[in-house]
Write an enzyme that holds these catalytic residues in place. Structure first.
Site, PDB file in Angstrom:
ATOM      1  N   ASP A  52      44.924  38.590  31.495  1.00  0.00           N
ATOM      2  CA  ASP A  52      44.756  37.772  30.059  1.00  0.00           C
ATOM      3  C   ASP A  52      43.794  38.053  29.350  1.00  0.00           C
ATOM      4  O   ASP A  52      43.538  37.322  28.309  1.00  0.00           O
ATOM      5  CB  ASP A  52      44.544  36.417  30.637  1.00  0.00           C
ATOM      6  N   ARG A 277      41.516  29.507  28.402  1.00  0.00           N
ATOM      7  CA  ARG A 277      42.651  30.228  28.064  1.00  0.00           C
ATOM      8  C   ARG A 277      43.379  29.361  27.232  1.00  0.00           C
ATOM      9  O   ARG A 277      43.070  28.100  26.756  1.00  0.00           O
ATOM     10  CB  ARG A 277      43.498  30.363  29.334  1.00  0.00           C
ATOM     11  N   TYR A 285      38.733  32.623  38.837  1.00  0.00           N
ATOM     12  CA  TYR A 285      38.477  33.817  40.003  1.00  0.00           C
ATOM     13  C   TYR A 285      37.517  33.482  41.001  1.00  0.00           C
ATOM     14  O   TYR A 285      36.477  33.040  40.558  1.00  0.00           O
ATOM     15  CB  TYR A 285      37.838  35.111  39.428  1.00  0.00           C
ATOM     16  N   PRO A 370      40.576  42.340  38.938  1.00  0.00           N
ATOM     17  CA  PRO A 370      40.779  41.784  37.499  1.00  0.00           C
ATOM     18  C   PRO A 370      39.659  41.040  37.150  1.00  0.00           C
ATOM     19  O   PRO A 370      39.597  40.925  35.645  1.00  0.00           O
ATOM     20  CB  PRO A 370      42.012  40.481  37.764  1.00  0.00           C
TER      21      PRO A 370
END
Lengths: 656, 656
Positions: A52, A277, A285, A370
């Protein structure tokens, strides 16, 4: 692989994997009109979750592809990041925030948007430019590489067996990725994004079939556990340290002040990374505590590089961990759109290419965590870097030696990425095995060290036949983005958008200030010689006359010079479309657009009066820089790359 | 109209005409969930030609509707305009240019884009928000209005007979409009825009049918020769002076320096207006010389208000006229995408409404020349102004008296538009009948005089129950657009986009600087009273709790206050979606976004510490302004408009 009775066909380029790397490469195939196929084993494109993060450099590429306005419209820009830790009284407090002084400026700032949307934008662009369609539910299951054919670039050394699956048999290659909303106990799910259906419609019955495809070039874009890479015997190298992370997209219910900001939180209970987001979501995370990170070995390559057994990790586990870390603030969620747990070591392929016929790109080439938000960017940029070169060679318009630069340019960056991730991950999880240096360093320092890389200001591309190291603007780096004023129309546009990724090299004439008669003479002199360079090479794209396009950026005020003051080769005439008004721009500031700040020459390090010439590659990296008179240098640059047209007129262009 | 055996149905709102005015009104029906139909006699939506100018105010509305990014991406921004005339030696020269010092700033500057694209954007938005579909190839052919039912707003006083045409019989109501590329002698046509097909597919056979529709409200958006207006006997008033203009969209082949700029050119051979457009097009306006402007009378209303007989005017005529005027520069074209010739007098309806049940909007209400580029804007704004009021009333959430404000607010602007056009047209054509004043004035002076109106800075809306004239920000005017910083997310957004056109009133709490404890007390005090106001009225839109939404804009630095410092009513909690993070914003400048310049309070005339409260209508116009303590004033404003919910709690809100 045994020869069978299956139907056979040929394609110039076969791309396995329709994620960011594969799609970005397919974008170029679409723009150049290359005969190409792209297959993906999954029956449906990614809709939710996965990557993302978009760094500025990626947004610049998107602008050159024409769809950055869609990213701006849907994504969340996150420039400021905050750091939370315990103060002396053991209280969790915001200790610092950073980002205000970043060099990045709107619209090219760090932006968050789910991978599914980006893939949609690229798919839409491929669709507009070609008839290439992603073939979904198609699995590669046999591969042979004919060593004898490698040198002959018109040959088809790759033979691959593809199985088109019946759509009613979904492929569950990624067992732990959730490609749909997770229904929680109360049955609430978040709304789906408005992606077009981009898969095999489940209601359509299709015959399972097997075919043999022969390809000149093969791109392995099939992810961290790449089947293609394994078949080709290309090894991965790197640390075996595995961190296991819980990852989720949730709609947070929390009074933690920075729950909608990019924030890192760390205390005795653990550490989390909070990422804002689109659609009220946040990405979380969380590194798993030691002891809870049991993993299921990967059946295919015997490592644990892949996802963790989901049965040992649920959204409820994640909720509890985050609650403990954010305490005394509340944290909860009713909507969890996607979640996963995975452990990824830092690994890089030892080479990104085999004989310049088979290439690794994206996660197939480099695997890492990530957390630094770079994975999708690297994958997109891999595909972008490789795609135009491969298309030029596949069309017979460029020397195959330019394919060497893919490995030379991208492998060092893959290594840099993995090192960056290794340092950040160690810092995050307080790895006892990490070196003392890393333990002393904090995340902020690591981020600062890698900032030029992360923000995409520097690519560090080495010298090659595509990059001649000379002066400024600096070959091997991107052309620094500025907003310019169109001489004919007086509208403004970003250089990234002007330098449309249409597959052509740009000969950028930084014409200087042509109000000075001597400078105008120099520009006119260049104009008289340029046609012989522009017409010298084979056109790889049917709609364009040649592989090189000019762009002129002068430094005079717009109202003291006219469009028609420039040589006609810089503003070519078409008997139907008239003159090309989008070729002459001014670098001066513009009163009605605060983003058009002027001083582009200063930023680029170019003399305001005398100007320069820069050759920009199709991917917007600077290839060569020289004086207006150095047509021999320009010709030499192109001669090393492009094939001459049979009717090429040598004219005044000198070769040496 | 005789009663027949045709099938009958009912609808709350019937819109006749799916041009800019009708579509914009339909946008509101879609957002409010009103039972509505929209019909158009043409079988296909406009694809090419017609109107093309967008003023800043219209772009602000589009931003509030969520599709301005599409306009920016496709349209041409034209801020600078140039004036060409003969110098003392009789040579055609650029005499002046203007626009650099305009108050308009990107992204809200004068922009050109064909009407077909804008209609597509509105259609896409209607489609996303409702199941309303434009019914094309549907003709109204009988209309009766039952005077007895006027006062009862739940009654259906309008009866209309609609004929759905067989699609193979295209309606050619606009005989001289070319809805498709014109094939010139060499057979070249320009590419079509990528509009979705938005008409009756020609290959689909459908039965011609007739039906009777009963409606509570009727909107006549059926153009300058409005059938509906004629049926209702609503007269037009105004000058009978008719100028005939040639208009065309061509791809120019010309060395005239300003052929891609907004330019006015005038010499002995005549005068032309040059307008740059998307896809390399330009729009040309040329007044027809006297004697060549013979007109065909309009069959329907006996005037010549409409198009000229095409047979007397061809693209070749236009080419020759422009060549003569631009001489000694070249001018030619191979592509002419659309052309037309029309003469329009300056006329305005004497009233825009009949009994608040039938309304005129767009060209049906005001006809004028297209030269000032305002027509489509006025139409869009008419539909925008009327739509939300009508939807509120149709849903039973507002008092029908608010419908009076449509005529009160829009008719004076229609008159201003027509006066502006009359002055400009006279100037252009050197009308000998024009008053001496006009003859002495040049176009620049006229433009300056009407600038506030043209740019949309002022709407001049008079006092009414929707507009309480008090102080600053000025009720009756728009809320001046600024880019703000979100307190929770730290991203930036334009006020137009934050004030989404979702149908709700916005109670904008300009909270001032809450770092001062006394000011924080004032905000907390307002917070304790507000729920009783917010919960007092009927919710017209099912997805929202009520007709009023709050937006808080403070003047503290973002890093010295927290989101949760504000009263919860200003950042309401939802047990699934958590807190509403998009409700609290800071007016301070932001380092990483040059468009986010700060000083919004200064621009709005609001005290930096003490703040104010502004009530913004659903169309972004300021309705009321007062102090934070004046909850009685706020309640009074809403009580005059909105219907109280049966369970309304009077709480602390005082009414007087």
């Amino acid at each position: 692989m045994t020869v069978t009775k299956y139907p056979e066909s040929e394609t110039d380029v076969l791309i396995i994997g329709a994620g960011p790397a594969g799609l970005m490469a397919a974008y170029w195939m679409a723009r150049y009109g290359v005969k190409a196929r792209i297959v993906d084993k999954r029956a449906e494109k990614v809709m939710l979750g996965h990557a993302d993060g978009l760094v500025p450099r990626t947004l610049e590429l998107f602008d050159s592809c024409g769809f950055n306005h869609r990213v701006r419209n849907e994504g969340v820009a996150a420039v400021i990041s905050t750091y939370w830790g315990l103060n002396e009284e053991g209280k969790l407090v915001r200790q610092e925030h950073s980002g205000e002084n970043t060099e990045s400026r709107m619209p090219f700032v760090h932006t968050l948007l789910g991978q599914g949307r980006l893939e949609q934008f690229i798919l839409d662009s491929i669709h507009e430019n070609s008839s290439i369609k992603v073939e979904r539910g198609v699995v590669a299951e046999g591969l042979s590489f004919n060593e004898l054919d490698q040198e002959d670039h018109s040959a088809y050394p790759i033979t691959i067996q593809l199985r088109t699956l019946n759509s009613e048999k979904p492929v569950n290659g990624e067992t732990h990725a959730q490609n749909g909303p997770i229904k929680l106990e109360n049955g609430i799910v978040n709304r789906q994004p408005s992606d077009e259906s981009n898969g095999v419609p489940p209601q359509i019955q299709r015959e399972e079939k097997v075919e043999i495809v022969k390809a000149r070039y093969l791109l392995a874009c099939d992810g961290a556990r790449s089947w293609t890479r394994t078949q080709m015997g290309l090894p991965m190298e790197g640390s075996s340290t595995e961190y296991v992370w819980g990852v989720a997209d949730v709609v947070p219910i929390s009074n933690f002040p920075d729950i909608r900001r990019l924030a890192m939180v760390e205390n005795a209970a653990g550490s989390i990374l909070i990422v804002p987001r689109e659609r009220n979501l946040m990405r979380l995370y969380v590194p798993m505590p030691k002891g809870q990170d049991t993993q299921t070995p990967d059946a295919e390559n015997g490592t644990t590089n892949g996802r963790r057994d989901k049965s040992t990790f649920t959204p409820d586990d994640l909720r509890k961990m985050v609650q403990a870390i954010l305490s005394p603030w509340d944290f909860d969620f009713k909507i969890c759109e996607w979640f996963s747990a995975y452990g990824v070591g830092q690994r890089v392929a030892s080479t990104l290419s085999r004989e310049n016929r088979v290439f690794l790109a994206g996660d197939a080439a480099h695997s890492h965590s990530p957390k630094i938000g770079m994975g999708m960017n690297m994958s997109l940029q891999d595909g972008f870097n490789l795609g135009w070169k491969l298309a030029l060679v596949a069309q017979g318009a460029a020397d195959p030696s330019i394919l060497n630069t893919y490995n030379a340019e991208r492998l060092p960056l893959a290594k840099m990425l993995v090192e960056y991730d290794r340092q950040i991950s160690s810092q995050f999880t307080k790895d006892e095995n990490a070196s003392e240096d890393i333990q002393k360093t904090d995340a902020r320092t690591i981020h600062q060290e890698f900032e030029d890389f992360y923000e995409g200001r520097k690519a560090f591309y080495p010298a090659s036949n595509l990059v001649h190291k000379l002066s400024r603007p600096r070959p091997g780096e991107k052309f620094p983005v500025r907003k310019l004023l169109n001489q004919a129309r007086l509208d403004t546009r970003w250089t990234t958008n002007i330098l449309e990724s249409d597959g052509r090299f740009r000969l950028v004439v930084l014409a200087g200030d042509i109000r000075f008669p001597m400078q105008k003479d120099r520009v006119d002199q260049l104009g008289s010689v340029l046609p012989s360079i522009l017409n010298r090479y084979i056109a790889p794209i049917s709609q364009f006359d040649g592989p090189i396009n000019t762009l002129t950026i002068h430094s005079s005020p717009w109202d003291e010079v006219e469009y028609h003051d420039f040589p006609e080769v810089l503003r070519p005439f078409d008997e139907v479309m008239g003159w090309a008004y989008d070729r002459i721009w001014s670098e001066r500031a513009c009163t009605y657009d605060s983003e058009c700040e002027g001083k582009a020459y200063e930023k680029w390090g170019v003399d305001l009066v005398r100007g320069a010439v820069a050759i920009i590659r199709p991917d917007q990296y600077v290839g060569w820089v020289g004086e207006l008179e150095d047509t021999a240098g320009m010709t030499k640059y192109f001669d090393q790359i492009l094939r001459k047209a049979p009717t090429a007129c040598n004219g005044n262009a000198e070769t040496d």
